[in-house]
Design an enzyme around this catalytic site. Sequence first.
Site, PDB file in Angstrom:
ATOM      1  N   ARG A   1       0.788  -1.329   0.031  1.00  0.00           N
ATOM      2  CA  ARG A   1      -0.031   0.004   0.016  1.00  0.00           C
ATOM      3  C   ARG A   1       0.881   1.301   0.118  1.00  0.00           C
ATOM      4  NH1 ARG A   1      -1.917   2.431   4.560  1.00  0.00           N
ATOM      5  NH2 ARG A   1      -2.048   0.274   5.563  1.00  0.00           N
TER       6      ARG A   1
ATOM      7  N   TYR B   1     -17.172  13.786 -16.071  1.00  0.00           N
ATOM      8  CA  TYR B   1     -17.665  12.382 -16.021  1.00  0.00           C
ATOM      9  C   TYR B   1     -18.631  12.625 -14.526  1.00  0.00           C
ATOM     10  CZ  TYR B   1     -17.672   7.556 -14.758  1.00  0.00           C
ATOM     11  OH  TYR B   1     -17.924   6.101 -14.354  1.00  0.00           O
TER      12      TYR B   1
ATOM     13  N   ASP C   1      -8.072  16.735 -15.418  1.00  0.00           N
ATOM     14  CA  ASP C   1      -8.339  15.273 -15.807  1.00  0.00           C
ATOM     15  C   ASP C   1      -7.900  15.234 -17.271  1.00  0.00           C
ATOM     16  OD1 ASP C   1      -9.350  12.914 -16.672  1.00  0.00           O
ATOM     17  OD2 ASP C   1     -11.049  13.121 -15.293  1.00  0.00           O
TER      18      ASP C   1
ATOM     19  N   LYS D   1      -8.594   3.922 -19.003  1.00  0.00           N
ATOM     20  CA  LYS D   1      -9.086   4.240 -20.617  1.00  0.00           C
ATOM     21  C   LYS D   1      -7.666   4.017 -21.446  1.00  0.00           C
ATOM     22  CE  LYS D   1     -12.795   5.213 -18.569  1.00  0.00           C
ATOM     23  NZ  LYS D   1     -13.595   4.347 -17.952  1.00  0.00           N
TER      24      LYS D   1
HETATM   25  N1  LCS Z   1     -12.571  10.784 -15.624  1.00  0.00           N
HETATM   26  C1  LCS Z   1     -13.032  10.577 -16.589  1.00  0.00           C
HETATM   27  C2  LCS Z   1     -12.750  11.506 -17.698  1.00  0.00           C
HETATM   28  C3  LCS Z   1     -13.553   9.259 -16.790  1.00  0.00           C
HETATM   29  O1  LCS Z   1     -14.037   9.158 -18.144  1.00  0.00           O
HETATM   30  C4  LCS Z   1     -13.840   8.551 -15.809  1.00  0.00           C
HETATM   31  C5  LCS Z   1     -14.632   7.385 -16.226  1.00  0.00           C
HETATM   32  C6  LCS Z   1     -13.090   8.542 -14.688  1.00  0.00           C
HETATM   33  C7  LCS Z   1     -12.375   9.769 -14.376  1.00  0.00           C
HETATM   34  C8  LCS Z   1     -13.122   7.554 -13.602  1.00  0.00           C
HETATM   35  O2  LCS Z   1     -12.463   6.593 -13.813  1.00  0.00           O
HETATM   36  P1  LCS Z   1     -12.540   4.954 -13.297  1.00  0.00           P
HETATM   37  O3  LCS Z   1     -12.907   4.956 -11.997  1.00  0.00           O
HETATM   38  O4  LCS Z   1     -14.122   4.612 -13.942  1.00  0.00           O
HETATM   39  O5  LCS Z   1     -11.437   4.320 -13.906  1.00  0.00           O
HETATM   40  N2  LCS Z   1     -15.341   7.043 -17.486  1.00  0.00           N
HETATM   41  C9  LCS Z   1     -16.226   6.128 -17.639  1.00  0.00           C
HETATM   42  C10 LCS Z   1     -17.153   6.438 -18.903  1.00  0.00           C
HETATM   43  O6  LCS Z   1     -17.304   7.368 -19.459  1.00  0.00           O
HETATM   44  N3  LCS Z   1     -17.846   5.566 -19.009  1.00  0.00           N
HETATM   45  O7  LCS Z   1     -17.561   4.325 -17.969  1.00  0.00           O
HETATM   46  C11 LCS Z   1     -16.251   4.881 -17.238  1.00  0.00           C
END
Ligand code: LCS
Length: 403
Positions: free
Chosen positions: A59, A112, A184, A209
Amino acid sequence: MENNEETYFETKCVHSGIKEYEYGPVVPPIYQTSTFKFKSAGHGAALFAGDEKGYIYTRMGNPTIEAMEDSVAELEGGHKALGCGSGMAAVHTVFATLTQTGDHVVCSNAIYGPTTTLLNSVMKRYGVHTTFVDASDIGEIENAVTKKTRIIYIETPGNPTLAIADIEAIAEIARRTGAYLVVDNTFMSPALQKPFEFGADIILHSMTKFLNGHADVIGGVIIVKDEETYCQFRKTLNQLGGVIDPFNSFLVHRGIKTLALRMERHCESAATIAEYLESHPAVAKVMFPGLPSHPQFELAQKQQKGPGGLISFELKGGCQAGRNLMDCVKLFQLAVSLGGVESLIQHPASMTHASMEKEVRLAAGITDGLVRLSIGIENVKDLLLDLEQGLEKVGKVRDEVII
Ligand code: LCS
């Protein structure tokens, strides 16, 4: 040949973060261990006191995780990075590290959905209040900033409207008012956009992503510019516990090797598909930073090295037509997420942004009829054929009551 950096970005994708390991593996080993043995009681105490460098407990740090973190930090041009268990863990860690009760956040309204919801629920309960603005309008940001503003938070391009915020201009406001500018950078990846070059203070990603790129990992990362900020973030992350694990770090680090190549194909195919959609009679509106019809097309040209792999659009038949299309396509997978090698289609209003209050969602331009595509690396001709047959069927499908 002109090159201002010591090595080209594509080369960094392949080699960054990789060190010398026992037996000389070309690829970093997966140190799948929760804890590390101390050589002696004194050694353990020295590690905990910070008098000696080394690993204690996963951790708090692990060589496989660190290799991936170093790679991402190098690609973003930062000092160090912190691997998190998801993009949302990264988002939460940023707010938990930088804010306290009474602080104010100015946040882009086109982001998001769960990030908006986090600010409107958990962070609000802890006394951190947020003003949501159209971050593509500098005046709105300027007006929203107060003496208590600790963070200006943007996603650019925003999810899912692909609205673009001017990082350099917003960084100037942040500098002037003593706030942190957090970007972001998930939708672009460092292959297409380098927020630190425009004055951002902190960068974060959902590594789920483009960075990983293969739809088989949930992960996040925070990148900082100096050691002091790193220590501050590391302390909070150790306490919150939202770290990534060694195996997922290994997969992300492997994915990064092809990041530059993948982003080229994502951009190229998305541009072809966006043009196709814009000229299709069933399509009302296309949002894509590479189209001259995008309201911030010129800003995109200045701040991005490419348009990215995401397209949002509305059909003339509205929400029902969009839903029909999602049920008719065959190659596009009907799934949330983005940035993987496979093309995806989804409906933000009822899926990724369903957690937002309807008025907040509509104010951010996320209409009921919006459809979002994530363009993968398949042959673009196959993707076009799939959309063609899907769009042909739209309207022929029986109307159903929706939303
Ligand atoms: N920031 C952005 C721009 C995102 O698109 C997402 C997830 C997150 C943060 C959060 O990330 P995660 O915890 O899912 O790794 N975006 C998603 C979307 O547009 N569709 O499914 C997840």
